[in-house]
Design a protein around this motif. Structure first.
Motif, PDB file in Angstrom:
ATOM      1  N   ALA A   1       0.893  -1.242   0.048  1.00  0.00           N
ATOM      2  CA  ALA A   1      -0.078   0.200   0.063  1.00  0.00           C
ATOM      3  C   ALA A   1       0.826   1.241   0.099  1.00  0.00           C
ATOM      4  CB  ALA A   1      -0.797  -0.025   1.121  1.00  0.00           C
TER       5      ALA A   1
ATOM      6  N   GLN B   1       1.893   3.832  -3.401  1.00  0.00           N
ATOM      7  CA  GLN B   1       0.978   5.370  -3.386  1.00  0.00           C
ATOM      8  C   GLN B   1       1.995   6.499  -2.970  1.00  0.00           C
ATOM      9  OE1 GLN B   1      -2.552   5.268  -1.115  1.00  0.00           O
ATOM     10  NE2 GLN B   1      -3.075   3.459  -1.716  1.00  0.00           N
TER      11      GLN B   1
ATOM     12  N   LEU C   1      -6.767  -2.281   2.400  1.00  0.00           N
ATOM     13  CA  LEU C   1      -6.355  -1.371   3.768  1.00  0.00           C
ATOM     14  C   LEU C   1      -6.068  -0.119   3.111  1.00  0.00           C
ATOM     15  CD1 LEU C   1      -3.155  -1.184   3.509  1.00  0.00           C
ATOM     16  CD2 LEU C   1      -3.147  -3.508   4.452  1.00  0.00           C
ATOM     17  N   ALA C   2      -5.943   0.813   4.170  1.00  0.00           N
ATOM     18  CA  ALA C   2      -5.881   2.352   3.979  1.00  0.00           C
ATOM     19  C   ALA C   2      -4.534   2.638   3.859  1.00  0.00           C
ATOM     20  CB  ALA C   2      -6.409   2.890   5.335  1.00  0.00           C
ATOM     21  N   GLY C   3      -4.004   3.202   2.674  1.00  0.00           N
ATOM     22  CA  GLY C   3      -2.940   3.632   2.266  1.00  0.00           C
ATOM     23  C   GLY C   3      -2.924   4.993   2.700  1.00  0.00           C
ATOM     24  N   PRO C   4      -1.672   5.729   2.460  1.00  0.00           N
ATOM     25  CA  PRO C   4      -1.623   7.046   2.847  1.00  0.00           C
ATOM     26  C   PRO C   4      -2.616   8.066   1.889  1.00  0.00           C
ATOM     27  CG  PRO C   4       0.292   6.203   1.534  1.00  0.00           C
ATOM     28  CD  PRO C   4      -0.530   5.178   1.712  1.00  0.00           C
ATOM     29  N   TYR C   5      -2.832   7.588   0.844  1.00  0.00           N
ATOM     30  CA  TYR C   5      -4.060   8.571   0.253  1.00  0.00           C
ATOM     31  C   TYR C   5      -5.151   7.506  -0.172  1.00  0.00           C
ATOM     32  CZ  TYR C   5      -0.131  11.486  -0.765  1.00  0.00           C
ATOM     33  OH  TYR C   5       0.760  12.431  -0.464  1.00  0.00           O
ATOM     34  N   ASN C   6      -5.268   6.507  -0.685  1.00  0.00           N
ATOM     35  CA  ASN C   6      -6.354   5.645  -1.244  1.00  0.00           C
ATOM     36  C   ASN C   6      -6.406   4.526  -0.530  1.00  0.00           C
ATOM     37  OD1 ASN C   6      -6.665   7.440  -3.211  1.00  0.00           O
ATOM     38  ND2 ASN C   6      -4.846   6.420  -4.438  1.00  0.00           N
ATOM     39  N   GLU C   7      -7.471   3.905  -0.314  1.00  0.00           N
ATOM     40  CA  GLU C   7      -7.791   2.434   0.016  1.00  0.00           C
ATOM     41  C   GLU C   7      -7.125   1.378  -1.155  1.00  0.00           C
ATOM     42  OE1 GLU C   7      -9.221   2.311   2.750  1.00  0.00           O
ATOM     43  OE2 GLU C   7      -9.536  -0.195   2.819  1.00  0.00           O
ATOM     44  N   GLN C   8      -6.153   0.660  -0.596  1.00  0.00           N
ATOM     45  CA  GLN C   8      -5.498  -0.220  -1.580  1.00  0.00           C
ATOM     46  C   GLN C   8      -5.986  -1.474  -1.329  1.00  0.00           C
ATOM     47  OE1 GLN C   8      -2.301   0.821  -3.185  1.00  0.00           O
ATOM     48  NE2 GLN C   8      -2.124  -1.219  -4.025  1.00  0.00           N
TER      49      GLN C   8
ATOM     50  N   VAL D   1      -5.086  -5.117  -1.867  1.00  0.00           N
ATOM     51  CA  VAL D   1      -3.491  -5.951  -1.918  1.00  0.00           C
ATOM     52  C   VAL D   1      -3.743  -7.323  -2.520  1.00  0.00           C
ATOM     53  CG1 VAL D   1      -2.597  -4.595   0.156  1.00  0.00           C
ATOM     54  CG2 VAL D   1      -3.839  -6.543   0.421  1.00  0.00           C
TER      55      VAL D   1
ATOM     56  N   TYR E   1      -6.144  -5.039   8.370  1.00  0.00           N
ATOM     57  CA  TYR E   1      -6.886  -5.006   7.028  1.00  0.00           C
ATOM     58  C   TYR E   1      -8.122  -5.290   6.959  1.00  0.00           C
ATOM     59  CZ  TYR E   1      -5.434  -9.855   6.907  1.00  0.00           C
ATOM     60  OH  TYR E   1      -5.563 -10.988   7.254  1.00  0.00           O
TER      61      TYR E   1
END
Lengths: 225, 225
Positions: free
Chosen positions: A142, A146, B63-70, B72, B94
Motif C-alpha cells: 500500500a 502510493q 487497507l488504508a494507504g496514505p492516500y487511497n484504500e489499497q 492488496v 486490514y
DNA sequence: TACGCAATGTGATACATATCACAAAATAAT
DNA sequence: ATTATTTTGTGATATGTATCACATTGCGTA
C-alpha cells in the motif's frame, strides 16, 4: 561441543523453545558457515532443500523483476530464510544475499519438519512470523505504490534506523543503485533526494554514514507521501 | 447434523486432513454466515479473535494507504482469512470485503489453535499456504512497481481469468475505481486502458462482462511492462 | 603513487500518468 | 416514469520522475 545449538538459543525466542531432543537433533544436523558481505545465501532458480537460519548479520531478499532486480525486503538476524522454497517447489523463487558479514546455518528440510512436528510452541512462533511478514508485505504494498519517492526514501531510512540498526547513526549497507531497487526508483533520484534531505538538515551524510537528525520531519514526509 | 464440517471437507485439501475428533470439535464450534456482495467480513481497526473460513465466494483484502484504500489481494474460496490478526495483535490490520455473495465460517482462535496442535498435516498445509502467499507477495511487489499501467492491467485480467474465475469470460467483480486501487492507478486510466485493449481486439467488453480474446498478447503486455 | 573502475552528483529532456473538467451512460431511489 | 446518484468515457494540462549525458569523487589494485 562447538556446534551446540543451545548456544544459539538465547538469540531467538523460537529456538529457545525447542526440546532438548530437538536441539540435539539440530546440533547434529546443520552446517554452519561464515559469510562475507556480498556472498550469496540463496540464489534464485537453484534447487534447495535447506532451511537457512541467519544467525548473525544482515541480508537482502531480492528477485528479478521485469526490468530490474528488485529488493523486496531487508532481513536481519536472527531469522529463518528460504522456508517458501523448502515448503514449496524446491526451486528458489528469490535470492538472498548478505549485505554484511554474516553467519548462517543450513538445516535439512526433513530435520526442520521433524522439529516443527515435535515442537508446537516453535511451530506457533513460525506461524506468527509468517503472519507478521504478511501484514508487513500488505503495508509495504500500500505504501510503496502510493507514495512519492521522498516518502519511500523516508520510510526506508526510518526502517534502517528503527528496525535494522536501532540507532540514529548507521552505515548504509547498500549502494545507491541497490537502495534504488529497494525504494523503487532510479539511482539518480536516490542521490538527489539524499542530498535534499541533507540540505534540509533532516539527515547528515558522511560518505556511507548517515545520521538522522530530525526523525519527526522524516516521519511526516513518510506519511504525507 | 446441518453444520457438520465433514460436508466441507471435500472442498479443501486442508480440511479433509483433519481427524474425526477435530472435525467434530470444529462442527460444534463455528458460526456460519451467508453474506451478500459488498458485505464486510473483516474490518480494519476492529478487534477479533476469530479465524474466518471463506467457504464460497470471492473477497478483496484491502487497507488504508496514505492516500487511497489499497486492494492488496483478491481471495477466492476456499481460504482462511484473518490469521495474521488472530495470531498477532488481535486488532485487524486490514479489511476483507465480499465482492460476490459468500459463505463464511467464524472459528474461535482457541479452537483453531487446538486443531493446529493436533493435526500436523493440517499445520503443514497452512504453513505451505503462507509460503505460497509470501512468494506471491514478493512477485507482486516486483511486478507492480516496475511495470507500466498496461502491464499491470494485463496481469490483473489474466489473474481474474486464470486464477479467480478459471474462464476466459467473466464479470468484473469490481468497479473501475476499485480496479484502479488493485492495479495502482487512477480510475480514468483503467477506463482508458480497458478501451484500448478492447479496440485492439485483445478483450471484448460488454458492460461488466469481459471476454479475453487474445491471451498471448495479454501475456506479452504483462511481461514487457 | 598512480592507474582504472565503480560509485556518486547534477543538469536537461522526455514521457507516462495523475489530475481536472465535463459529458454520457447506467443504476438506484422516489 | 422521473429524478437523483453513481459509474464510466475522454480530452487537455500539469507534474513527478525516468532517462540520458557527463563531471566528479572514491576506492581497490598493480
Amino acid at each position: 561441543m562447538e556446534n551446540d545449538c543451545r548456544n544459539c538459543a538465547f538469540k531467538t525466542k523460537a529456538t529457545s523453545m525447542l526440546s532438548d531432543c530437538s536441539l540435539d537433533q539440530l546440533s547434529a544436523n546443520h552446517l554452519e558457515l561464515r559469510l562475507k558481505k556480498g556472498d550469496s545465501i540463496i540464489k534464485q532458480g537453484t534447487y534447495s532443500t535447506n532451511v537457512i537460519f541467519l544467525r548473525t548479520g544482515l541480508a537482502k531478499i531480492h528477485l528479478a523483476g521485469p526490468y530490474n532486480e528488485q529488493i523486496v525486503k531487508m532481513v536481519n538476524a536472527p531469522s529463518y530464510l528460504g522456508l517458501p522454497t523448502t515448503f514449496g517447489s524446491k526451486i528458489n523463487q528469490y535470492s538472498v544475499t548478505a549485505v554484511s558479514d554474516a553467519e548462517v546455518c543450513y538445516i535439512d528440510l526433513k530435520v526442520f519438519e521433524t522439529i516443527l512436528d515435535e515442537n508446537k510452541e516453535f511451530t506457533r512462533e513460525i506461524i506468527q512470523e509468517f503472519c507478521k511478514n504478511e501484514l508487513e508485505s500488505f503495508r509495504r504494498c500500500a505504501n510503496r505504490t502510493q507514495k512519492l519517492i521522498r516518502g519511500n526514501m523516508a520510510d526506508a531510512l526510518l526502517e534502517f534506523s528503527d528496525k535494522i540498526f536501532k540507532s540514529n547513526t548507521f552505515i548504509l549497507p547498500l549502494s545507491q543503485a541497490e537502495f534504488a531497487n529497494l525504494v523503487d526508483t532510479s539511482r539518480e533520484s536516490v542521490s538527489r533526494v539524499l542530498s535534499e534531505f541533507d540540505k534540509d538538515g533532516i539527515i547528515k551524510i558522511n560518505g556511507k554514514k548517515i545520521e538522522i537528525l530530525n526523525k519527526e520531519t522524516l516521519l511526516l514526509i513518510s506519511q504525507k507521501g
